[in-house]
Enzyme design. Structure first.
Site, PDB file in Angstrom:
ATOM      1  N   THR A 198       0.852  -1.202   0.000  1.00  0.00           N
ATOM      2  CA  THR A 198       0.000   0.000   0.000  1.00  0.00           C
ATOM      3  C   THR A 198       0.879   1.240   0.000  1.00  0.00           C
ATOM      4  O   THR A 198       2.021   1.205   0.437  1.00  0.00           O
ATOM      5  CB  THR A 198      -0.923   0.030   1.232  1.00  0.00           C
ATOM      6  OG1 THR A 198      -1.745  -1.128   1.231  1.00  0.00           O
ATOM      7  CG2 THR A 198      -1.815   1.261   1.299  1.00  0.00           C
ATOM      8  N   ARG A 226     -13.285  -8.494  -1.389  1.00  0.00           N
ATOM      9  CA  ARG A 226     -12.820  -8.019  -0.077  1.00  0.00           C
ATOM     10  C   ARG A 226     -12.406  -6.542  -0.195  1.00  0.00           C
ATOM     11  O   ARG A 226     -11.698  -6.153  -1.108  1.00  0.00           O
ATOM     12  CB  ARG A 226     -11.627  -8.840   0.390  1.00  0.00           C
ATOM     13  CG  ARG A 226     -11.018  -8.379   1.723  1.00  0.00           C
ATOM     14  CD  ARG A 226      -9.840  -7.444   1.558  1.00  0.00           C
ATOM     15  NE  ARG A 226      -9.159  -7.153   2.812  1.00  0.00           N
ATOM     16  CZ  ARG A 226      -8.136  -6.306   2.936  1.00  0.00           C
ATOM     17  NH1 ARG A 226      -7.691  -5.663   1.878  1.00  0.00           N
ATOM     18  NH2 ARG A 226      -7.577  -6.084   4.090  1.00  0.00           N
ATOM     19  N   VAL A 227     -12.869  -5.743   0.733  1.00  0.00           N
ATOM     20  CA  VAL A 227     -12.470  -4.337   0.784  1.00  0.00           C
ATOM     21  C   VAL A 227     -11.695  -4.124   2.072  1.00  0.00           C
ATOM     22  O   VAL A 227     -12.137  -4.555   3.145  1.00  0.00           O
ATOM     23  CB  VAL A 227     -13.711  -3.417   0.729  1.00  0.00           C
ATOM     24  CG1 VAL A 227     -13.314  -1.958   0.979  1.00  0.00           C
ATOM     25  CG2 VAL A 227     -14.411  -3.552  -0.621  1.00  0.00           C
ATOM     26  N   GLY A 228     -10.536  -3.483   1.964  1.00  0.00           N
ATOM     27  CA  GLY A 228      -9.730  -3.218   3.156  1.00  0.00           C
ATOM     28  C   GLY A 228     -10.026  -1.849   3.740  1.00  0.00           C
ATOM     29  O   GLY A 228     -11.096  -1.272   3.522  1.00  0.00           O
ATOM     30  N   ASP A 229      -9.055  -1.330   4.468  1.00  0.00           N
ATOM     31  CA  ASP A 229      -9.225  -0.034   5.126  1.00  0.00           C
ATOM     32  C   ASP A 229      -8.925   1.143   4.206  1.00  0.00           C
ATOM     33  O   ASP A 229      -9.398   2.254   4.453  1.00  0.00           O
ATOM     34  CB  ASP A 229      -8.281   0.042   6.340  1.00  0.00           C
ATOM     35  CG  ASP A 229      -6.814  -0.122   5.933  1.00  0.00           C
ATOM     36  OD1 ASP A 229      -6.538  -0.901   4.992  1.00  0.00           O
ATOM     37  OD2 ASP A 229      -5.957   0.518   6.553  1.00  0.00           O
ATOM     38  N   THR A 249      -0.864   1.827   6.647  1.00  0.00           N
ATOM     39  CA  THR A 249      -0.656   0.620   5.858  1.00  0.00           C
ATOM     40  C   THR A 249      -0.617  -0.557   6.836  1.00  0.00           C
ATOM     41  O   THR A 249      -0.363  -0.363   8.023  1.00  0.00           O
ATOM     42  CB  THR A 249       0.677   0.670   5.077  1.00  0.00           C
ATOM     43  OG1 THR A 249       1.751   0.854   6.005  1.00  0.00           O
ATOM     44  CG2 THR A 249       0.711   1.804   4.077  1.00  0.00           C
ATOM     45  N   GLY A 250      -0.839  -1.746   6.327  1.00  0.00           N
ATOM     46  CA  GLY A 250      -0.819  -2.920   7.194  1.00  0.00           C
ATOM     47  C   GLY A 250      -2.152  -3.642   7.160  1.00  0.00           C
ATOM     48  O   GLY A 250      -2.929  -3.477   6.214  1.00  0.00           O
ATOM     49  N   LEU A 251      -2.417  -4.418   8.178  1.00  0.00           N
ATOM     50  CA  LEU A 251      -3.636  -5.241   8.185  1.00  0.00           C
ATOM     51  C   LEU A 251      -4.884  -4.351   8.296  1.00  0.00           C
ATOM     52  O   LEU A 251      -5.230  -3.861   9.376  1.00  0.00           O
ATOM     53  CB  LEU A 251      -3.594  -6.259   9.326  1.00  0.00           C
ATOM     54  CG  LEU A 251      -4.782  -7.231   9.355  1.00  0.00           C
ATOM     55  CD1 LEU A 251      -4.910  -8.023   8.058  1.00  0.00           C
ATOM     56  CD2 LEU A 251      -4.681  -8.184  10.535  1.00  0.00           C
ATOM     57  N   GLY A 252      -5.535  -4.169   7.152  1.00  0.00           N
ATOM     58  CA  GLY A 252      -6.645  -3.231   7.075  1.00  0.00           C
ATOM     59  C   GLY A 252      -7.788  -3.558   8.005  1.00  0.00           C
ATOM     60  O   GLY A 252      -8.493  -2.658   8.501  1.00  0.00           O
TER      61      GLY A 252
END
Ligand code: ASP
Length: 346
Positions: A198, A226-229, A249-252
């Site tokens: 990201t 799938r939608v992240g943050d 950035t990272g685990l959304g």
């Protein structure tokens, strides 16, 4: 093409063609102000900081400067976490998420799960400008982009496809590698340890105005849809022009569960220095998130990576990450540099 004139017109035409997606929706320049500009970004933005800083100095809107910075990474086939060349979903399709926020107007736009469009951040800016909505997803987002002149492009590079294929094969179901397995070592390595990336960028211009963007291809091999943050305001980015700007950035999923970037800006609004706001927010996120065993290691510590980048209205900046070391890219108006983020857990 031997003569200089033809070559010149070719270069002009290709530059125009290359730039056009970013020109769609670009805002007028203002005369530069007297303030000191600052840019913060995830590490993959480092190479483009000088160019973006120069644009801020020339009066480019802070959101435009941020979008143009991340566009380099969106178009980079070697960055497997953003735009063209991103690792696809489990069906082998690249799906992108992005959002932008514009400080002076408190405007925002976002696209999620968009396919075949290389510059989702510029599309998100158009959602902000040319719709009465904030977030468009999937096919609707793509049709909106095409309606505004964005081009449909295949975003799956051969290398990203190889990583996807190899990862599928190593899952040990019905797909098996070729007997003469000639896949390059770096592809094998990437397929075995899928990483994400990201890019986030927040910019403070010479007028003290803020703009920010987060853009990503999300988690490789994600479930389609799938939608992240990254395209969710308050989760993967947030700004308040009177306070500051923040992105992640990272685990959304962690940021979706905690509205993390909103939380950080809210701490800053209540008077905390940017670094203290980051530390307080990350400790809170770690604490509430640890109630879910999925996000807790055997040692009780968070078992996920998440990093935040923030700049305040008055130009203070900091980064923080949940576990271990991380670095952020900063241009403080004097120089472009990599800066250590504050780790919450070693
Ligand atoms: N935050 C992104 C997502 O969850 C991925 C990343 O930043 O690595 O989609």
């Amino acid at each position: 093409m031997t003569d200089g004139l033809n070559r010149r017109s070719f270069l002009t035409a290709s530059a125009a063609a290359g730039l056009s997606p970013l020109a769609i929706g670009a805002m007028p320049r203002k005369p530069a102000g007297a303030g000191s500009p600052v840019i913060v970004a995830s590490g993959n933005g480092f190479r483009y900081l000088d160019e973006a800083m120069e644009k801020l100095r020339q009066g480019t809107d802070p959101l435009d400067a941020a979008i143009e910075l991340v566009a380099h990474v969106e178009a980079d086939p070697n960055d497997r976490s953003v735009g063209y060349g991103g690792i696809p979903n489990e069906d082998g399709v690249v799906e992108l998420d992005s959002a932008v926020m514009h400080g002076p107007t408190h405007g925002a736009g976002a696209v999620a799960s968009i396919r075949d469009i290389m510059h989702p951040a510029a599309v998100a800016r158009l959602v902000m400008q040319r719709t009465k909505h904030v977030l468009l997803v999937g096919e609707g987002a793509k049709r909106f982009a095409l309606a505004h002149g964005f081009k449909e492009e295949n975003l799956l590079t051969d290398e990203a496809r190889e990583v996807w294929l190899r990862n599928k094969e190593r899952q040990g179901t019905y797909w098996v590698p070729a007997p003469d397995d000639k896949v390059a070592a770096h592809i094998k390595q990437e397929a075995d340890n899928l990483t994400t990336g990201t890019i986030h960028c927040s910019a403070l211009d010479t007028h003290g105005d803020l703009g920010c963007v987060t853009t990503t291809s999300g988690w490789g091999m994600k479930i389609p849809g799938r939608v992240g943050d990254s395209p969710i305001l308050g989760a993967g980015l947030y700004l308040d022009n009177a306070v500051g700007s923040c992105g992640s950035t990272g685990l959304g999923e962690i940021n979706l569960l905690n509205c993390s970037c909103y939380l950080i800006i809210d701490e800053m609004r209540r008077g905390k220095h940017v670094k203290d706001a980051l530390v307080a927010s990350l400790k809170h996120i770690a604490e509430v998130t640890s109630r879910n065993p999925r996000y807790r290691g055997e040692d009780g510590k968070p078992n996920y990576g998440v990093t935040f980048y923030a700049v305040s209205k008055d130009g203070q900046y900091a980064g923080a990450n949940m576990v271990g070391g991380a670095r952020m890219a900063v241009h403080d108006g004097k120089e472009a540099k990599m800066v250590d983020c504050v780790p919450i857990f070693e």
